[in-house]
Design a protein around this motif. Sequence first.
Motif: not given
Length: 567
Positions: A84-89
């Motif tokens: 979530a912190r790096i914008g991955a799913v």
Amino acid sequence: MTKTVPWVDGITIGNMLRKSAEIHAEREAVVFPEAAYRLTYRQFDDEVDRVSRGLIALGVAHGEHVAVWGTNWPEWLLLQFATARIGAVMVTVNPAYRTSELSYVLKQSDAVALFLIDKFRKSNYLEMVAECVDELSHEEAGIASPHIPELLRSEKYPKLRRVVVMKGKPLAGMLGWRDFLDRGRATATEQLAEREAACRAGDPINIQYTSGTTGFPKGAMLTHRNLLLNAFWIADCMKLGEHDRMCVPVPFYHCFGCVLGVLCAAITGATLMIPAEHFDAEATLRCIAADDATVIYGVPTMFIAMLNHPTFDKDKLTSLRTGIMAGSPCPIEIMKRVVNDMGASEITIAYGLTEASPVITQTRTDDPIELRVTTVGRPLPDLQVKLVDPGTGEVLGDNQQGELCTLGHGVMLGYYNMPEATALAIDADGWLHSGDLAIRLPNGYYKITGRIKDMICRGGENIYPREIEEFLLGHPAIQDVAIVGVPDQKYVEDIAAWIKLKADAALTEDDLRTYCKGKLAHFKIPRYVRFVDAFPQTVTGKIQKFKIRDAMIKDLGLDDVAKTSMA
């Protein structure tokens, strides 16, 4: 009356954890007794940063999908926040899955990386993934193997680039957890900050595979906002705060664990305690007593197991106050024992579905016990709920049975790469259709009365018959099959199979279960098997499953169980 404005609205999961780590820095954040793992909020936030850097170093881009396959273990939790912190799913994979199910999810989700544990009980995850991904070896990574394996190039899974082992020794072609973290040291703090700043509250952050009535599992896409607002209001219903200590034995891969458990704790500053990597009644009771738990979660079967365990001692559970029972209907006698014998006098009941992030309705801590056993509560704040006639779409009033639909912050973005299924679930006005039948009482509380869709709920696990039917039809001796749910004292529902064999073919119950073993999750393997010459059908040839279910109830002598499960 002043309306509560959720402080998490408009921010991301990464932002939320940073704020909680600032406010509750030295408070205990997570406890895994089995792994001897205890971290404060400051320490946990730092560890999430380490894992986030590792993901960036692995080449995981914003919006790419990372599958996580394992039991309740610290690394799983760290990955939930780091992706979530790096914008991955994050794609959550059921730890009970076997090769056919894993293969489907890896391909359908377009996962670029798979994180997994080595084994659990009799399941060897490494061997199973090596069986699915031909390019991986079944041999352990030796000294001659590259320290950091080259990117995986799989013909069957073209998006999959990395396989990382969270716990245990990797096989050749896989990366170990320590190597993964070491690689992240090269990621600059500024690079992580840039990735975090690029995230938006409306971005999809989680794909949860859920059951349906036809076909294979569908991946519900959930956003930061979906999950944070749902967790905020769930916690509010329980009056959770920073002094609460939450014993959460339910699985992380399910919304019950990763939203109702993990995110509720992080939002409120409560301590999250995971008694074991998979539910164990004795370990859960020990965790409550040793760590003064104030909150307990579980499906009814878990509470039944704890209440009937030889080590159960009500005098050691006096710290309990509240919690959540969900997943399937709660028998009134079990609820009374949870309140009176376990001491969780303010325990709540929640209802929802993955596509709703997941909770739609919940009872409150001060509701009388009658409402907590006869209803599933009232809607969470800022969620709309209505009942409609399944045939006409007409909106119904109190005490009228209809399909429960919801609109608001919990509704998923849609199913990943399944636009037609999405259109069936979410109508043109944005209402999510649950497929569940319910009535609304005049006091605004809801009762779930049945299901439109042909789903089986076994011990909190949602199972759709079509997947099992399609799998069994692959057996050379089987001509046709019908899967139904039948009442069960322990699991609420269990699986029955009616099977029509091909001419001159032979098959036994043991043969059938052997065929399923290792290829289907254990909870999907039929408990009851009947070989038949024909199925009850409509004039158009559609199998009448309700008649099969009724026949099985009579044949198995389950009439009393059926009455109890419908109460």
